[in-house]
Write a protein that holds these residues in place. Sequence first.
Motif, PDB file in Angstrom:
ATOM      1  N   ARG A  25      54.428  46.033  37.057  1.00  0.00           N
ATOM      2  CA  ARG A  25      53.752  46.725  38.149  1.00  0.00           C
ATOM      3  C   ARG A  25      52.959  45.715  38.964  1.00  0.00           C
ATOM      4  O   ARG A  25      52.531  44.675  38.456  1.00  0.00           O
ATOM      5  CB  ARG A  25      52.848  47.837  37.601  1.00  0.00           C
ATOM      6  N   LEU A  26      52.780  46.052  40.235  1.00  0.00           N
ATOM      7  CA  LEU A  26      52.082  45.172  41.152  1.00  0.00           C
ATOM      8  C   LEU A  26      50.621  45.581  41.270  1.00  0.00           C
ATOM      9  O   LEU A  26      50.301  46.696  41.666  1.00  0.00           O
ATOM     10  CB  LEU A  26      52.738  45.218  42.538  1.00  0.00           C
ATOM     11  N   LEU A  27      49.743  44.656  40.932  1.00  0.00           N
ATOM     12  CA  LEU A  27      48.312  44.873  41.078  1.00  0.00           C
ATOM     13  C   LEU A  27      47.828  44.111  42.312  1.00  0.00           C
ATOM     14  O   LEU A  27      47.957  42.879  42.382  1.00  0.00           O
ATOM     15  CB  LEU A  27      47.570  44.360  39.834  1.00  0.00           C
ATOM     16  N   ASP A  28      47.292  44.826  43.285  1.00  0.00           N
ATOM     17  CA  ASP A  28      46.702  44.203  44.461  1.00  0.00           C
ATOM     18  C   ASP A  28      45.359  43.599  44.059  1.00  0.00           C
ATOM     19  O   ASP A  28      44.459  44.302  43.596  1.00  0.00           O
ATOM     20  CB  ASP A  28      46.523  45.247  45.565  1.00  0.00           C
ATOM     21  N   LEU A  29      45.209  42.290  44.232  1.00  0.00           N
ATOM     22  CA  LEU A  29      43.978  41.611  43.832  1.00  0.00           C
ATOM     23  C   LEU A  29      42.933  41.558  44.936  1.00  0.00           C
ATOM     24  O   LEU A  29      41.809  41.101  44.695  1.00  0.00           O
ATOM     25  CB  LEU A  29      44.299  40.190  43.356  1.00  0.00           C
ATOM     26  N   SER A  30      43.285  41.997  46.132  1.00  0.00           N
ATOM     27  CA  SER A  30      42.340  41.900  47.241  1.00  0.00           C
ATOM     28  C   SER A  30      41.011  42.604  46.964  1.00  0.00           C
ATOM     29  O   SER A  30      39.939  42.059  47.279  1.00  0.00           O
ATOM     30  CB  SER A  30      42.960  42.450  48.523  1.00  0.00           C
ATOM     31  N   PRO A  31      40.992  43.829  46.384  1.00  0.00           N
ATOM     32  CA  PRO A  31      39.701  44.478  46.123  1.00  0.00           C
ATOM     33  C   PRO A  31      38.807  43.662  45.197  1.00  0.00           C
ATOM     34  O   PRO A  31      37.579  43.676  45.343  1.00  0.00           O
ATOM     35  CB  PRO A  31      40.111  45.811  45.476  1.00  0.00           C
ATOM     36  N   ALA A  32      39.402  42.929  44.266  1.00  0.00           N
ATOM     37  CA  ALA A  32      38.600  42.133  43.321  1.00  0.00           C
ATOM     38  C   ALA A  32      38.193  40.788  43.895  1.00  0.00           C
ATOM     39  O   ALA A  32      37.169  40.222  43.493  1.00  0.00           O
ATOM     40  CB  ALA A  32      39.392  41.925  42.031  1.00  0.00           C
ATOM     41  N   THR A  38      43.737  33.892  49.333  1.00  0.00           N
ATOM     42  CA  THR A  38      45.159  33.694  49.083  1.00  0.00           C
ATOM     43  C   THR A  38      45.379  33.296  47.632  1.00  0.00           C
ATOM     44  O   THR A  38      44.440  32.952  46.897  1.00  0.00           O
ATOM     45  CB  THR A  38      45.723  32.590  49.987  1.00  0.00           C
ATOM     46  N   VAL A  39      46.643  33.304  47.223  1.00  0.00           N
ATOM     47  CA  VAL A  39      46.980  32.849  45.875  1.00  0.00           C
ATOM     48  C   VAL A  39      46.599  31.381  45.701  1.00  0.00           C
ATOM     49  O   VAL A  39      46.121  30.975  44.636  1.00  0.00           O
ATOM     50  CB  VAL A  39      48.479  33.070  45.589  1.00  0.00           C
ATOM     51  N   THR A  40      46.772  30.577  46.743  1.00  0.00           N
ATOM     52  CA  THR A  40      46.352  29.172  46.660  1.00  0.00           C
ATOM     53  C   THR A  40      44.858  29.075  46.380  1.00  0.00           C
ATOM     54  O   THR A  40      44.420  28.243  45.568  1.00  0.00           O
ATOM     55  CB  THR A  40      46.706  28.424  47.956  1.00  0.00           C
ATOM     56  N   ASP A  41      44.059  29.913  47.025  1.00  0.00           N
ATOM     57  CA  ASP A  41      42.620  29.930  46.765  1.00  0.00           C
ATOM     58  C   ASP A  41      42.337  30.250  45.301  1.00  0.00           C
ATOM     59  O   ASP A  41      41.464  29.631  44.668  1.00  0.00           O
ATOM     60  CB  ASP A  41      41.916  30.967  47.646  1.00  0.00           C
ATOM     61  N   VAL A  42      43.059  31.219  44.759  1.00  0.00           N
ATOM     62  CA  VAL A  42      42.864  31.606  43.354  1.00  0.00           C
ATOM     63  C   VAL A  42      43.184  30.442  42.427  1.00  0.00           C
ATOM     64  O   VAL A  42      42.449  30.156  41.467  1.00  0.00           O
ATOM     65  CB  VAL A  42      43.734  32.830  43.010  1.00  0.00           C
ATOM     66  N   LEU A  43      44.273  29.738  42.720  1.00  0.00           N
ATOM     67  CA  LEU A  43      44.686  28.623  41.870  1.00  0.00           C
ATOM     68  C   LEU A  43      43.707  27.456  41.945  1.00  0.00           C
ATOM     69  O   LEU A  43      43.557  26.704  40.976  1.00  0.00           O
ATOM     70  CB  LEU A  43      46.084  28.155  42.285  1.00  0.00           C
ATOM     71  N   ALA A  44      43.060  27.303  43.091  1.00  0.00           N
ATOM     72  CA  ALA A  44      42.185  26.145  43.305  1.00  0.00           C
ATOM     73  C   ALA A  44      40.742  26.377  42.884  1.00  0.00           C
ATOM     74  O   ALA A  44      39.998  25.408  42.694  1.00  0.00           O
ATOM     75  CB  ALA A  44      42.233  25.744  44.783  1.00  0.00           C
ATOM     76  N   ASP A  45      40.324  27.624  42.736  1.00  0.00           N
ATOM     77  CA  ASP A  45      38.912  27.947  42.504  1.00  0.00           C
ATOM     78  C   ASP A  45      38.761  28.627  41.141  1.00  0.00           C
ATOM     79  O   ASP A  45      39.195  29.773  40.965  1.00  0.00           O
ATOM     80  CB  ASP A  45      38.421  28.873  43.619  1.00  0.00           C
ATOM     81  N   PRO A  46      38.135  27.970  40.165  1.00  0.00           N
ATOM     82  CA  PRO A  46      37.990  28.575  38.839  1.00  0.00           C
ATOM     83  C   PRO A  46      37.290  29.925  38.856  1.00  0.00           C
ATOM     84  O   PRO A  46      37.616  30.808  38.049  1.00  0.00           O
ATOM     85  CB  PRO A  46      37.168  27.524  38.077  1.00  0.00           C
ATOM     86  N   ALA A  47      36.328  30.119  39.769  1.00  0.00           N
ATOM     87  CA  ALA A  47      35.631  31.406  39.828  1.00  0.00           C
ATOM     88  C   ALA A  47      36.578  32.519  40.271  1.00  0.00           C
ATOM     89  O   ALA A  47      36.556  33.629  39.717  1.00  0.00           O
ATOM     90  CB  ALA A  47      34.433  31.310  40.781  1.00  0.00           C
ATOM     91  N   LEU A  48      37.410  32.228  41.276  1.00  0.00           N
ATOM     92  CA  LEU A  48      38.391  33.222  41.714  1.00  0.00           C
ATOM     93  C   LEU A  48      39.447  33.461  40.634  1.00  0.00           C
ATOM     94  O   LEU A  48      39.906  34.602  40.441  1.00  0.00           O
ATOM     95  CB  LEU A  48      39.060  32.760  43.013  1.00  0.00           C
ATOM     96  N   THR A  49      39.831  32.411  39.931  1.00  0.00           N
ATOM     97  CA  THR A  49      40.782  32.571  38.828  1.00  0.00           C
ATOM     98  C   THR A  49      40.220  33.532  37.788  1.00  0.00           C
ATOM     99  O   THR A  49      40.921  34.424  37.292  1.00  0.00           O
ATOM    100  CB  THR A  49      41.082  31.214  38.175  1.00  0.00           C
ATOM    101  N   ARG A  51      37.954  35.887  38.197  1.00  0.00           N
ATOM    102  CA  ARG A  51      37.913  37.257  38.722  1.00  0.00           C
ATOM    103  C   ARG A  51      39.297  37.892  38.719  1.00  0.00           C
ATOM    104  O   ARG A  51      39.447  39.089  38.412  1.00  0.00           O
ATOM    105  CB  ARG A  51      37.319  37.247  40.128  1.00  0.00           C
ATOM    106  N   ALA A  52      40.305  37.100  39.037  1.00  0.00           N
ATOM    107  CA  ALA A  52      41.672  37.623  39.002  1.00  0.00           C
ATOM    108  C   ALA A  52      42.071  37.985  37.574  1.00  0.00           C
ATOM    109  O   ALA A  52      42.681  39.041  37.326  1.00  0.00           O
ATOM    110  CB  ALA A  52      42.636  36.596  39.589  1.00  0.00           C
ATOM    111  N   ARG A  53      41.720  37.138  36.622  1.00  0.00           N
ATOM    112  CA  ARG A  53      42.037  37.433  35.215  1.00  0.00           C
ATOM    113  C   ARG A  53      41.338  38.704  34.747  1.00  0.00           C
ATOM    114  O   ARG A  53      41.914  39.516  34.018  1.00  0.00           O
ATOM    115  CB  ARG A  53      41.634  36.260  34.327  1.00  0.00           C
TER     116      ARG A  53
END
Length: 317
Positions: A25-32, A38-49, A51-53
């Motif tokens: 299933r697809l979880l939209d991560l924008s609300p979190a 972007t996904v690149t931002d998530v990969l580059a920023d441990p804090a965003l990583t 929150r995504a987890r």
Amino acid sequence: MRLVTHVTAGAERPGALVPDGDRERLLDLSPALGDGVTVTDVLADPALTARARDAVGQAEADTTALAALPWADDARLAPPVRPGKILCLGYNYRGHVPDGQDPTTDDPEFPDVFVKTPNTLSGPHDVITVPPVADDVDYEGEIAVVIGRRAHRVGVEDAMDHVAGYALFDDVSDRSWQRRSSQWTMGKCLDGFGQLGPAVVTADEVADFHDLTVEVERDGVVTVSQSTSTMVFRLPFLVHYLSQVMTLEPGDVISTGTPQKLPEALAAHRPLVHGDAVTIRVAGLGALTTRFAGAYPETSGPARAGAATPSTEGVHA
């Protein structure tokens, strides 16, 4: 995590694929994560990583909420990242050598590196257009490495600290254009000829990059099957080597090369045309299917008149 970029109301948004039985299933991560991330931002920023987890973990734990999410195969996915650089490797699996060269000879001294330009990038749901000037289109199933942390002249021992994750990549190529010169650019850089996806699988999900099997299927037949353990240049060295010359930035992609096609597939070589499809599979990274459609001829100019006759001869990198 399996991070994707999905398209909603014409806008690209970060998401994650969450397992639900035999499907995802697809979880939209924008609300979190907030708007504009972007996904690149998530990969580059441990804090965003983190929150995504957390968002993925909450979805997995709440079966009611999970069941309300859309099926991933009902969504439209864009390329998971939009790299500033797409760096590719030629002849990086043992047994895959230029035509006419003995596959049992010694390994090359240095990697054979070429680039795919930004116009080549396409997503997992994009259909690849075969333009009128391309008459010997071929596929190359590869594993792409996505950079998550800036890498400038890094050592081999630290190189993997800069790798954020992995995706599948089809280095689509037109052999007739590739054969025209010693530089491969024109055969490698047709519009859309670099399909990336479906997801960036974060590096923590892959125990050993050099213990994966790249498999490609065409017309229901497996045409490629080879382990990453047979790579000539291993991943830590590649990141180190490339970073000596150019700074690798978050979101940049290194596509690690394709294995040689199986002997029966080489013997039965047929250029890709309208209606064809090729699927790349790597356990743990998923599957990427490239679909091809023909285009109506736009002109009949000199470029077409000089096109080479499709054959099994020539470069296959």
